[in-house]
Design a protein around this motif. Structure first.
Motif, mmCIF file in Angstrom:
data_model
loop_
_atom_site.group_PDB
_atom_site.id
_atom_site.type_symbol
_atom_site.label_atom_id
_atom_site.label_comp_id
_atom_site.label_asym_id
_atom_site.label_seq_id
_atom_site.Cartn_x
_atom_site.Cartn_y
_atom_site.Cartn_z
ATOM 1 N N LEU A 141 0.856 -1.175 0.000
ATOM 2 C CA LEU A 141 0.000 0.000 0.000
ATOM 3 C C LEU A 141 0.896 1.229 0.000
ATOM 4 O O LEU A 141 1.814 1.340 0.813
ATOM 5 N N ILE A 142 0.640 2.152 -0.930
ATOM 6 C CA ILE A 142 1.379 3.407 -1.030
ATOM 7 C C ILE A 142 0.370 4.547 -1.081
ATOM 8 O O ILE A 142 -0.613 4.476 -1.825
ATOM 9 N N SER A 143 0.617 5.594 -0.299
ATOM 10 C CA SER A 143 -0.345 6.694 -0.225
ATOM 11 C C SER A 143 0.350 8.044 -0.207
ATOM 12 O O SER A 143 0.933 8.433 0.805
ATOM 13 N N PRO A 144 0.307 8.784 -1.297
ATOM 14 C CA PRO A 144 0.718 10.190 -1.271
ATOM 15 C C PRO A 144 -0.330 11.016 -0.521
ATOM 16 O O PRO A 144 -1.534 10.764 -0.649
ATOM 17 N N TYR A 145 0.129 12.013 0.216
ATOM 18 C CA TYR A 145 -0.754 12.765 1.111
ATOM 19 C C TYR A 145 -0.333 14.228 1.129
ATOM 20 O O TYR A 145 0.856 14.549 1.058
ATOM 21 N N LEU A 146 -1.312 15.125 1.234
ATOM 22 C CA LEU A 146 -1.040 16.555 1.380
ATOM 23 C C LEU A 146 -2.067 17.152 2.327
ATOM 24 O O LEU A 146 -3.277 16.929 2.182
ATOM 25 N N SER A 147 -1.590 17.920 3.304
ATOM 26 C CA SER A 147 -2.500 18.638 4.206
ATOM 27 C C SER A 147 -2.077 20.089 4.315
ATOM 28 O O SER A 147 -0.914 20.451 4.078
ATOM 29 N N ASN A 148 -3.045 20.932 4.676
ATOM 30 C CA ASN A 148 -2.804 22.340 4.979
ATOM 31 C C ASN A 148 -3.376 22.626 6.360
ATOM 32 O O ASN A 148 -4.531 22.318 6.634
ATOM 33 N N TYR A 149 -2.543 23.186 7.232
ATOM 34 C CA TYR A 149 -2.921 23.495 8.612
ATOM 35 C C TYR A 149 -2.764 24.991 8.826
ATOM 36 O O TYR A 149 -1.737 25.563 8.447
ATOM 37 N N ARG A 150 -3.758 25.630 9.458
ATOM 38 C CA ARG A 150 -3.714 27.061 9.717
ATOM 39 C C ARG A 150 -4.201 27.347 11.134
ATOM 40 O O ARG A 150 -5.111 26.677 11.636
ATOM 41 N N ALA A 151 -3.609 28.355 11.766
ATOM 42 C CA ALA A 151 -4.070 28.808 13.078
ATOM 43 C C ALA A 151 -3.747 30.284 13.226
ATOM 44 O O ALA A 151 -2.643 30.717 12.889
ATOM 45 N N ASP A 152 -4.713 31.064 13.695
ATOM 46 C CA ASP A 152 -4.477 32.487 13.967
ATOM 47 C C ASP A 152 -4.917 32.871 15.381
ATOM 48 O O ASP A 152 -5.008 34.059 15.714
ATOM 49 N N ALA A 153 -5.198 31.856 16.205
ATOM 50 C CA ALA A 153 -5.559 32.085 17.599
ATOM 51 C C ALA A 153 -5.245 30.820 18.386
ATOM 52 O O ALA A 153 -5.024 29.751 17.808
ATOM 53 N N TYR A 154 -5.211 30.951 19.709
ATOM 54 C CA TYR A 154 -4.960 29.780 20.564
ATOM 55 C C TYR A 154 -5.827 29.874 21.806
ATOM 56 O O TYR A 154 -6.432 30.918 22.094
ATOM 57 N N ARG A 155 -5.894 28.778 22.538
ATOM 58 C CA ARG A 155 -6.562 28.774 23.839
ATOM 59 C C ARG A 155 -5.514 28.553 24.916
ATOM 60 O O ARG A 155 -4.659 27.669 24.792
ATOM 61 N N ASP A 156 -5.575 29.356 25.964
ATOM 62 C CA ASP A 156 -4.624 29.205 27.057
ATOM 63 C C ASP A 156 -5.044 28.046 27.955
ATOM 64 O O ASP A 156 -5.977 27.303 27.637
ATOM 65 N N ARG A 157 -4.397 27.896 29.093
ATOM 66 C CA ARG A 157 -4.672 26.745 29.969
ATOM 67 C C ARG A 157 -6.059 26.804 30.591
ATOM 68 O O ARG A 157 -6.573 25.787 31.059
ATOM 69 N N ASN A 158 -6.680 27.972 30.604
ATOM 70 C CA ASN A 158 -8.030 28.118 31.147
ATOM 71 C C ASN A 158 -9.103 28.025 30.077
ATOM 72 O O ASN A 158 -10.293 28.179 30.359
ATOM 73 N N GLY A 159 -8.700 27.820 28.809
ATOM 74 C CA GLY A 159 -9.668 27.699 27.724
ATOM 75 C C GLY A 159 -10.058 29.007 27.078
ATOM 76 O O GLY A 159 -10.941 29.043 26.228
ATOM 77 N N THR A 160 -9.386 30.095 27.452
ATOM 78 C CA THR A 160 -9.693 31.398 26.866
ATOM 79 C C THR A 160 -9.078 31.503 25.472
ATOM 80 O O THR A 160 -7.883 31.239 25.291
ATOM 81 N N LYS A 161 -9.886 31.912 24.508
ATOM 82 C CA LYS A 161 -9.401 32.084 23.139
ATOM 83 C C LYS A 161 -8.685 33.413 23.014
ATOM 84 O O LYS A 161 -9.225 34.467 23.367
#
Length: 280
Positions: free
Chosen positions: A34-54
């Motif tokens: 089995l052979i599988s070529p793969y491509l993904s795109n990941y984006r982030a412009d915000a995060y959540r801190d340890r308390n869950g605040t965006k």
């Protein structure tokens, strides 16, 4: 490292969904590959801190990467033991109103063994051991990974639900523990999926993929998400596939994080092909 996804577990479903075998259909047998070529795109412009605040990234910042890779799975003598691995590449970019950082590099090479442990009624129990070998040097931001050797052990339970129709569906539950040497992070990896046929050639699959990472290094880097060591995340994904032939399939899907702690809120897409070779 949020940009990495459990792509090869999706690929295994493509094999299961198109063929019924007497032995474990999630494993390649003698003469198969089995052979599988793969491509993904990941984006982030915000995060959540340890308390869950965006919290938005400073200065309208955005982290993005493109991740092409090649996955393979081959039998070692027969279906009971398979060797598998992947060769990844990362095109990482962080850009805000004051700076732009770019880095293109290989990622962690993956090489492992997957074992057929037991056949159950409508299910198969498997285990795997995987090594992660850094094929890069962290000398340019954004980094490609931790630049540490890692090992993972995983248990996998996969099968079908007869009440949904014989061999037109699957479900999968996995639990793994990954450790990066010499000290950390230590990660608990959880994965579940459900797939079903939607008519001739089409397959719909949903996924939940979780990483719970523990480290003494709790710092968050908005411009270097793949280096954050202490975090939690859970992402959901939906994929639609089409089988052009029994041996060639094409899949595409969208994903989005639904739970985060000290983690960038990721979203993006993935596209991959499944190519099965049978010399028997």
């Amino acid at each position: 490292m949020r940009a990495k996804r459990n792509y090869f577990f999706i690929f295994l479903f493509a094999l299961f969904a198109t063929e019924t075998l007497a032995q474990n259909p999630w494993q390649q047998d003698r003469g198969q590959a089995l052979i599988s070529p793969y491509l993904s795109n990941y984006r982030a412009d915000a995060y959540r801190d340890r308390n869950g605040t965006k919290i938005p990234f400073e200065n309208n910042g955005q982290f993005q990467n493109y991740n092409p890779r090649i996955y393979f799975s081959l039998p070692l003598g027969g279906y009971k033991v398979n060797i598998f691995g992947s060769i990844p590449m990362f095109f990482n970019t962080y850009e805000d109103s004051q700076r732009k950082q770019q880095n293109t590099d290989l990622g962690d090479l993956e090489l492992g063994l997957r074992f057929h442990l037991k056949e159950l009624k409508n299910h198969y129990l498997m285990g795997s051991v995987t090594g992660f070998i850094p094929a890069y040097q962290n000398n340019q931001l954004p980094f490609a990974g931790y630049d540490q050797f890692g090992m993972e052990g995983r248990l996998i339970l996969s099968g079908t639900a007869p009440w949904m129709g014989e061999y037109n569906n699957f479900h999968k539950i996995e639990a793994g523990f990954r450790y990066f040497f010499p000290s950390d992070p230590a990660q608990i990896r959880l994965y579940s999926s459900q797939g079903i046929r939607l008519g001739k050639g089409f397959v719909l699959m949903g996924e939940l993929d979780g990483i719970f990472s523990f480290s003494d290094d709790s710092e968050f880097f908005e411009n270097n998400l793949q280096l954050v060591a202490d975090f939690s995340m859970l992402k959901a994904a939906a994929n639609l596939g089409y089988e052009f032939t029994p041996k060639i399939s094409l899949y595409g899907g969208l994903f989005h994080d639904i739970l985060n702690r000290n983690s960038g809120i990721g979203r993006g897409f993935q596209v991959f092909s499944v190519i099965r070779i049978d010399s028997k």
